[in-house]
Structures are given as structure tokens and as C-alpha cells.
Design a protein around this motif. Structure first.
Motif, mmCIF file in Angstrom:
data_model
loop_
_atom_site.group_PDB
_atom_site.id
_atom_site.type_symbol
_atom_site.label_atom_id
_atom_site.label_comp_id
_atom_site.label_asym_id
_atom_site.label_seq_id
_atom_site.Cartn_x
_atom_site.Cartn_y
_atom_site.Cartn_z
ATOM 1 N N THR A 75 5.045 93.894 -19.775
ATOM 2 C CA THR A 75 4.372 94.941 -20.556
ATOM 3 C C THR A 75 3.575 94.364 -21.715
ATOM 4 O OG1 THR A 75 6.222 95.261 -22.084
ATOM 5 C CG2 THR A 75 6.240 96.551 -20.038
ATOM 6 N N VAL A 102 0.722 94.524 -17.663
ATOM 7 C CA VAL A 102 0.296 95.896 -17.928
ATOM 8 C C VAL A 102 -1.012 95.901 -18.708
ATOM 9 C CG1 VAL A 102 0.878 98.041 -19.139
ATOM 10 C CG2 VAL A 102 2.632 96.834 -17.825
ATOM 11 N N ARG A 121 4.766 101.277 -23.328
ATOM 12 C CA ARG A 121 4.140 100.852 -22.077
ATOM 13 C C ARG A 121 5.121 100.879 -20.909
ATOM 14 N NH1 ARG A 121 0.301 95.588 -23.515
ATOM 15 N NH2 ARG A 121 -1.303 96.739 -24.681
ATOM 16 N N ASN A 122 6.338 101.314 -21.154
ATOM 17 C CA ASN A 122 7.361 101.224 -20.123
ATOM 18 C C ASN A 122 6.959 101.951 -18.846
ATOM 19 O OD1 ASN A 122 10.109 100.208 -19.533
ATOM 20 N ND2 ASN A 122 10.558 102.378 -19.254
ATOM 21 N N GLN A 125 4.227 100.500 -16.381
ATOM 22 C CA GLN A 125 4.524 99.385 -15.470
ATOM 23 C C GLN A 125 4.362 99.760 -14.004
ATOM 24 O OE1 GLN A 125 8.119 96.862 -16.748
ATOM 25 N NE2 GLN A 125 8.543 98.861 -17.637
ATOM 26 N N ASP A 260 11.478 97.074 -22.559
ATOM 27 C CA ASP A 260 10.351 97.019 -23.471
ATOM 28 C C ASP A 260 10.844 97.250 -24.899
ATOM 29 O OD1 ASP A 260 7.995 98.158 -24.990
ATOM 30 O OD2 ASP A 260 7.010 97.713 -23.094
#
Length: 311
Positions: A75, A102, A121-122, A125, A260
Motif C-alpha cells: 500500500t 497501490v 489505502r487498505n 489493494q 496498513d
């Protein structure tokens, strides 16, 4: 960390706290993956569960090398200790590693960076993962998910079928009777494999202890800059959007799960060794993923992510 070659290859009954039938089952599953699929990969995060899967793969194919590549979806907001460990393990075991970012998916306009207090940003992914599966033509991806982690994961089969869009449908999963695993897939379909599905968090920690596995240092207590939010403790990071009243301070913490940085909270702890970590887990009042804010976005947060192709 001791590699498998440094330990005995003779499996004997013992009085250990880890139920060895779980190891036997996982090794059987990994060998089935090798026999049924053309190009499998291990989804590797640097967390304790994926570390356990790598160890099991060592045992499954000893004295040969692990026949699977590792795939890490980065990420860009990972804990640095986790990335350091990942690179150490790959070099130690001579593994093939593919890393996809990502950040690249964002730059390509395939996903949009989240904004606001809980930006992470999890969930992003998923797109990067599906693109990587397509790029490398992986027909099976081996993950470290366990059924005890979260109710959506409790619905998973060991061989979990994903359609040609990478999506998961709980109603279309195949029955798994006894030890019969059906890896037959249509063109474009993919299988996610979960060899430690039947393990608990405590099983994983007992296995790490008995196998003398090295793990990232953030699993043990250490002093860190943190701040408080929503009753939880967060690592201070440039990736997290803090408000003025969220003032960082130093204290002793560790991480029970690793994800993350923007969605993984710490816990106050004095556990600096495996025995103390196991003791904390035995007395814990919340689940392992109780420190994952991404699971709290909605009642069905994990299931929705899985339906879209998440890990």
C-alpha cells in the motif's frame, strides 16, 4: 530464526501445546495446491499468518525449495519493520518475490485515494491484487486467513473459488467433504487457498514459538510515538490525517495484527517475548481484528471487500 534444514525432519508425537494435526492438514493442502494448479503464489504481508504459511510450505516440500512465488501488494503505508522483515525472509530462504504497489494503481487512475479522517489505502489493494493475478497468470493464491478472525472469513472454504472478475460469492462455494479438495476451475477463474483456515490465533502463536520463527519486531512491546482516536491507540504516521486534538506521545505498545498503518491500531503491552504474548492473548477481552478500523466501517465491511476480490 532456524530454517527447516536446521531442525529435525522426523515428525514425532510430543506434548507440545500446538495440535500437530493442524500442521499435517496444512501441509496436505499445500501439496494439493502444487499438484492441482499450474502457477500458484503465496500472498505475503509480512504478518504472522503469512509467515506461518511460508514455514508450512518449507516443511511441505523439504528438502526442495518452496515451489511458489510470494506476492506482496504494497500500500505504501506499511510498517517499515514489516518491509524490512519481508526482504530479510526472502533473502534468507532464496524465495521469488513479486511486489506490486497501490500507488501505481492510483497513478494509473484505476483507484482513487481516499480523503478525510479515516482515509486508508487498505481497500484499494483489491484492484492492485487482481491486476497482479492477471499479470502473472496465477491460478491459485495462498493466503493466511483463518475462520476465527472474522465472520465473513468463517464462510470461506479452504479452496475458495473466485470468478473471472475476482469476485467471491458465498452461495457458490463448493462443499468440501473429508479431505477432498476440488481445484477444477473454468478459464478466467481463480482459487484462493487458506491452509490455516482451521487454526486459531493462539494456534499460530504456539506454532511460531515451537518452530522458533523470527517475526517482525512490532509484534513485541516497544516504545513508539502514538496518539488516541476512537478509544484506540494509533502509531503516529505521516500517512494518517490527525486533527489538532490528536496529540502524539510516547508509550510502550505492540501490534496484535499487522496491516496498513492507517487502519491498524496498537495495544498497550509489556509483552517482550512469545510467552508473554501468548499470555496476553489468553486473557484478551477483544478479538484479534478488534484493532482493525477497516472492519468497523460497516457490519458487513469484510464481506463486501471479499465480494469485490479482496484477500
Amino acid at each position: 530464526m532456524s530454517t527447516f534444514s536446521e531442525k529435525t525432519t522426523v515428525y514425532q508425537a510430543n506434548d507440545s501445546s500446538f495440535p500437530r494435526e493442524l500442521e499435517d492438514e496444512a501441509i496436505y493442502i499445500l501439496r494439493e495446491v502444487a499438484s492441482q494448479f499450474e502457477k500458484p503464489a503465496i500472498l505475503f504481508s509480512g504478518g504472522k499468518d503469512s509467515i506461518t504459511v511460508v514455514r508450512l510450505a518449507q516443511k511441505a516440500f523439504y528438502p526442495g525449495k518452496i515451489p511458489f512465488a510470494l506476492l506482496h501488494v504494497d500500500t505504501g503505508h506499511n510498517f517499515p519493520e514489516t518491509i524490512e522483515y519481508r526482504d530479510w525472509l526472502v533473502n534468507k530462504l532464496g524465495l521469488e518475490l513479486h511486489v506490486r504497489y497501490v500507488e501505481d494503481s492510483i497513478k494509473q487512475g484505476k483507484v482513487k485515494e481516499e480523503t478525510g479522517k479515516y482515509a486508508s489505502r487498505n481497500a484499494l489493494q483489491t484492484v492492485t491484487l487482481l491486476d497482479a493475478i492477471e499479470e502473472f497468470k496465477f491460478d491459485a493464491c495462498i493466503g493466511g486467513a483463518r475462520r476465527d478472525e472474522e465472520k465473513a472469513r468463517a464462510k470461506e472454504r479452504i479452496f475458495s473459488v473466485r470468478d473471472d472478475f475476482g469476485q467471491w460469492n458465498a452461495k457458490k462455494q463448493r462443499p468440501e467433504l473429508f479431505d477432498m479438495l476440488n481445484g477444477k476451475i473454468e478459464l478466467g477463474e481463480n482459487i484462493r487457498v487458506f491452509p490455516i483456515s482451521n487454526w486459531t490465533e493462539l494456534d499460530v502463536w504456539n506454532y511460531i514459538k515451537e518452530e522458533e520463527l523470527r517475526i517482525p519486531s512490532i509484534y513485541f512491546t516497544h516504545e513508539r510515538e502514538v496518539f488516541e482516536r476512537d478509544g484506540m491507540i494509533w502509531a503516529d504516521s505521516e500517512f494518517i490525517n490527525k486533527s489538532e486534538d490528536e496529540v502524539p506521545y510516547k508509550t510502550q505498545v505492540r501490534f496484535r495484527t499487522v496491516g496498513d498503518m492507517t487502519c491498524t491500531a496498537a495495544v498497550l503491552s509489556t509483552a517482550d517475548n512469545l510467552d508473554d504474548v501468548i499470555g496476553e492473548i489468553l486473557s484478551a477481552q477483544i478479538s484479534e481484528r478488534g484493532a482493525r478500523i477497516d472492519d468497523k466501517r460497516s457490519e458487513a465491511a469484510m464481506e463486501k471487500r471479499k465480494q469485490a476480490g479482496y484477500f
